[in-house]
Design an enzyme around this catalytic site. Structure first.
Site, PDB file in Angstrom:
ATOM      1  N   GLY A 182      -9.767 -52.487  69.415  1.00 23.40           N
ATOM      2  CA  GLY A 182     -10.259 -51.468  68.492  1.00 23.40           C
ATOM      3  C   GLY A 182     -11.731 -51.661  68.197  1.00 23.40           C
ATOM      4  N   CYS A 216      -7.705 -58.402  72.251  1.00 21.26           N
ATOM      5  CA  CYS A 216      -9.003 -58.256  71.583  1.00 21.26           C
ATOM      6  C   CYS A 216      -8.819 -58.103  70.066  1.00 21.26           C
ATOM      7  CB  CYS A 216      -9.782 -57.087  72.191  1.00 21.26           C
ATOM      8  SG  CYS A 216     -11.552 -57.149  71.833  1.00 21.26           S
ATOM      9  N   TYR A 217      -8.977 -56.899  69.502  1.00 17.03           N
ATOM     10  CA  TYR A 217      -8.745 -56.706  68.072  1.00 17.03           C
ATOM     11  C   TYR A 217      -7.338 -57.178  67.707  1.00 17.03           C
ATOM     12  CZ  TYR A 217      -8.410 -54.392  63.502  1.00 17.03           C
ATOM     13  OH  TYR A 217      -8.243 -54.139  62.156  1.00 17.03           O
ATOM     14  N   HIS A 227      -9.813 -58.169  77.988  1.00 19.69           N
ATOM     15  CA  HIS A 227      -8.960 -57.015  78.263  1.00 19.69           C
ATOM     16  C   HIS A 227      -8.279 -57.170  79.637  1.00 19.69           C
ATOM     17  CE1 HIS A 227     -10.140 -54.355  74.902  1.00 19.69           C
ATOM     18  NE2 HIS A 227     -11.267 -55.050  74.947  1.00 19.69           N
ATOM     19  N   GLU A 242      -6.097 -55.315  80.866  1.00 18.81           N
ATOM     20  CA  GLU A 242      -5.729 -54.001  81.406  1.00 18.81           C
ATOM     21  C   GLU A 242      -6.814 -53.354  82.248  1.00 18.81           C
ATOM     22  OE1 GLU A 242      -7.441 -53.081  77.241  1.00 18.81           O
ATOM     23  OE2 GLU A 242      -6.433 -54.721  78.291  1.00 18.81           O
ATOM     24  N   VAL A 254     -10.700 -32.903  91.977  1.00 22.97           N
ATOM     25  CA  VAL A 254      -9.363 -33.509  92.011  1.00 22.97           C
ATOM     26  C   VAL A 254      -8.520 -33.045  90.829  1.00 22.97           C
ATOM     27  CG1 VAL A 254      -8.074 -35.673  92.002  1.00 22.97           C
ATOM     28  CG2 VAL A 254     -10.292 -35.552  93.163  1.00 22.97           C
ATOM     29  N   ASP A 255      -9.066 -33.144  89.620  1.00 21.81           N
ATOM     30  CA  ASP A 255      -8.286 -32.914  88.410  1.00 21.81           C
ATOM     31  C   ASP A 255      -7.785 -31.476  88.299  1.00 21.81           C
ATOM     32  OD1 ASP A 255      -9.322 -35.448  88.037  1.00 21.81           O
ATOM     33  OD2 ASP A 255     -10.923 -34.741  86.734  1.00 21.81           O
ATOM     34  N   LYS A 260      -7.750 -40.910  86.642  1.00 23.74           N
ATOM     35  CA  LYS A 260      -8.103 -40.328  87.939  1.00 23.74           C
ATOM     36  C   LYS A 260      -7.256 -40.883  89.086  1.00 23.74           C
ATOM     37  CE  LYS A 260     -11.547 -38.189  88.507  1.00 23.74           C
ATOM     38  NZ  LYS A 260     -11.857 -36.736  88.438  1.00 23.74           N
TER      39      LYS A 260
END
Length: 506
Positions: free
Chosen positions: A51, A78-79, A164, A166, A221-222, A362
């Site tokens: 956060g 983290c937070y 992090h 992730e 793409v999106d 993406k």
């Protein structure tokens, strides 16, 4: 399933996405969700996100402390790590200088949480506060210099990382998440993209029913994947509109319209460049640019919808990085910039939004595109922002400045493709800066524009590292731009990571 409690990190959805990618269903909920509601979800574990605030600040977000009494494995990131430290009586200290980007950690002790992790790893840090003394019962299992990088309390099944795991740029971050999911939380693999796609098509079909929708299609793409998904759901009741906002790259309007024919979608091209450029005249503030572009897009779509009977919905290829940078989604995240299709939208709209990709990244969208059978020529296209060159011209947008940037950008992309790097680089583009510099051209003094080159490596757009382009390639690009683009006498290369910078300059 895993429940992620959102404390406002820009990476919260990325945690969920990585977990889904590992085959485990995951949901994000506000940090202050009640224990009762968590119990109703029957999760196998809980993750506390990062956060933007300091745990040491007055009024900083805190979860229900009784979640630690549920007997579920908990991972703080983290937070989340700092909050665990505060709740369990550890000592926190605020660093004078924040840590951003790549750092090295050393594994001090093997554990189930760090099983199979090498002794030395590169990780992605983004924090100010750090742990001076872990709470009683917590053991330090990895460090980064004097910083506590990982701490664990195996008896309480609580684990925490300062970095992090992730993000793409953390080495072995996925292995750490795997250890938490499968060794500690004992999750099962029962989620995939095929099931997501099937449910999304079914939901859209039920929502739109016999009414009609228009799709904001750009050929990227999106928007392409979003259009094909909705077309699968409602068929000919979908009409796609590709708008030339005057901010497209060289000959892009014509090229994209031609390429879209292969998808057999009902596509109409509209040239609204005059309106966009007129409304953007004299505007230099990037937030104002984005909001004007978002408003003008909606006006064009609503006008076209008015020409058709029964159109109630607008389909957009909005992705999660657009959302998390534009607005606070679940927790107390900070607005980074308004994306034209999210924070740039007008408050009142006549059309209801359909955004099938809103919770995805993406790389996930590309995988879904493959499931749909969309050709690689669409899926491998480098990202191009909806506001187009409008946010790559720093300062005022004029026809003259657009022409300079179009030529420079075309040279850059041409050389990147010749070098065989186009599909290997996440994004490569040119930016026109709002300054001029002194140069010497033909033995005469020149005072002309500066072009910046940006090339980044990423997986999901949430973090990015600059690409170490070959010097010879950079020299060739620079030489061609200076020699072939009238009004430019200097080329510079952007070597910033995200964070602290963003990928686009505005």
């Amino acid at each position: 399933m895993i429940v992620v409690l959102d404390f406002g990190s820009q990476y919260t959805q990325l945690i969920a996405r990585k977990i889904r990618e590992l085959g485990v269903y995951c949901e994000i909920h506000p940090y202050n969700i009640s224990v009762k509601k968590i119990e109703e979800k029957n999760p196998c574990g809980i993750i506390l996100s990062g956060g933007p605030q300091s745990v040491l600040s007055e009024g900083s977000p805190i979860c229900d402390k009784s979640i630690f009494e549920m007997g579920l494995p908990i991972l703080g990131i983290c937070y989340g790590m700092q909050l665990i430290t505060k709740i369990f009586g550890g000592v926190l200290k605020s660093k004078e200088q924040r840590e951003y980007g790549l750092k090295f950690i050393k594994v001090e002790r093997n554990s189930d949480f760090l099983s199979g992790i090498p002794e030395i790893n590169k990780v992605w840090m983004s924090h100010g506060d750090h742990i001076e003394k872990p709470p009683e019962g917590f053991e330090i299992t990895a460090t980064s210099g004097e910083i506590v990088a990982v701490m664990e309390n195996s008896s309480k099944n609580i684990f925490a990382t300062q970095f992090h795991p992730e993000v793409h740029h953390t080495e072995n971050g996925i292995e750490i998440l795997k250890n938490f999911l499968f060794k500690i939380a004992k999750c099962k693999k029962d989620w995939d993209y095929t099931s997501f796609l099937k449910k999304k098509i079914e939901d859209i079909s039920n929502k739109i029913k016999n009414e009609k929708a228009i799709c904001a299609l750009s050929g990227g793409v999106d928007s392409t994947v979003a259009a094909v998904i909705v077309h699968r759901a409602i068929g000919e009741n979908l009409k796609c509109i590709f708008v030339n906002n005057g901010l497209l790259r060289k000959k892009e309007f014509e090229k994209v319209l031609e390429r879209l024919k292969s998808l057999k979608l009902n596509v109409k091209g509209i040239d609204a460049s005059e309106k966009f450029l007129k409304d953007l005249k004299g505007i230099t503030d990037p937030e104002e640019k984005r909001k004007i572009i978002g408003r003008d897009f909606i006006e064009v779509f609503e006008r076209e919808a008015g020409k058709m009977e029964g159109v109630k919905f607008l389909v957009q290829g909005t992705l999660y990085p657009d959302v998390i940078e534009s607005v606070s989604v679940v927790g107390p995240s900070v607005t980074i910039k308004s994306h034209h299709n999210v924070g740039g939208l007008p408050e009142k709209m006549n059309l209801k939004l359909i955004e099938p990709l809103r919770d995805l990244f993406k790389d996930e969208v590309r995988k879904i595109g493959k499931e749909l059978g969309i050709p690689d020529s669409f899926l491998n296209r480098q990202p191009f922002p909806g506001p187009g060159l409008g946010i790559r011209i720093i300062g005022e947008i004029t026809e003259e400045r657009l022409e300079i940037l179009r030529k420079a950008d075309d040279i850059l992309i041409d050389e990147v493709k010749k070098a065989g790097l186009y599909e290997k680089i996440w994004q490569s583009f040119a930016i026109l800066l709002p300054i001029k510099s002194v140069g010497v051209m033909g033995d005469e003094r020149s005072y002309e524009n500066v072009i910046a080159i940006r090339a980044v490596d990423s997986v999901d757009g949430m973090t990015a590292d600059w690409v170490k382009l070959d010097y010879e390639l950079l020299a060739k690009i620079s030489s061609r731009i200076v020699n072939e683009v009238k009004g430019v006498n200097r080329v510079v290369y952007d070597i910033s990571t995200k964070p602290p910078a963003t990928i686009e300059w505005e």
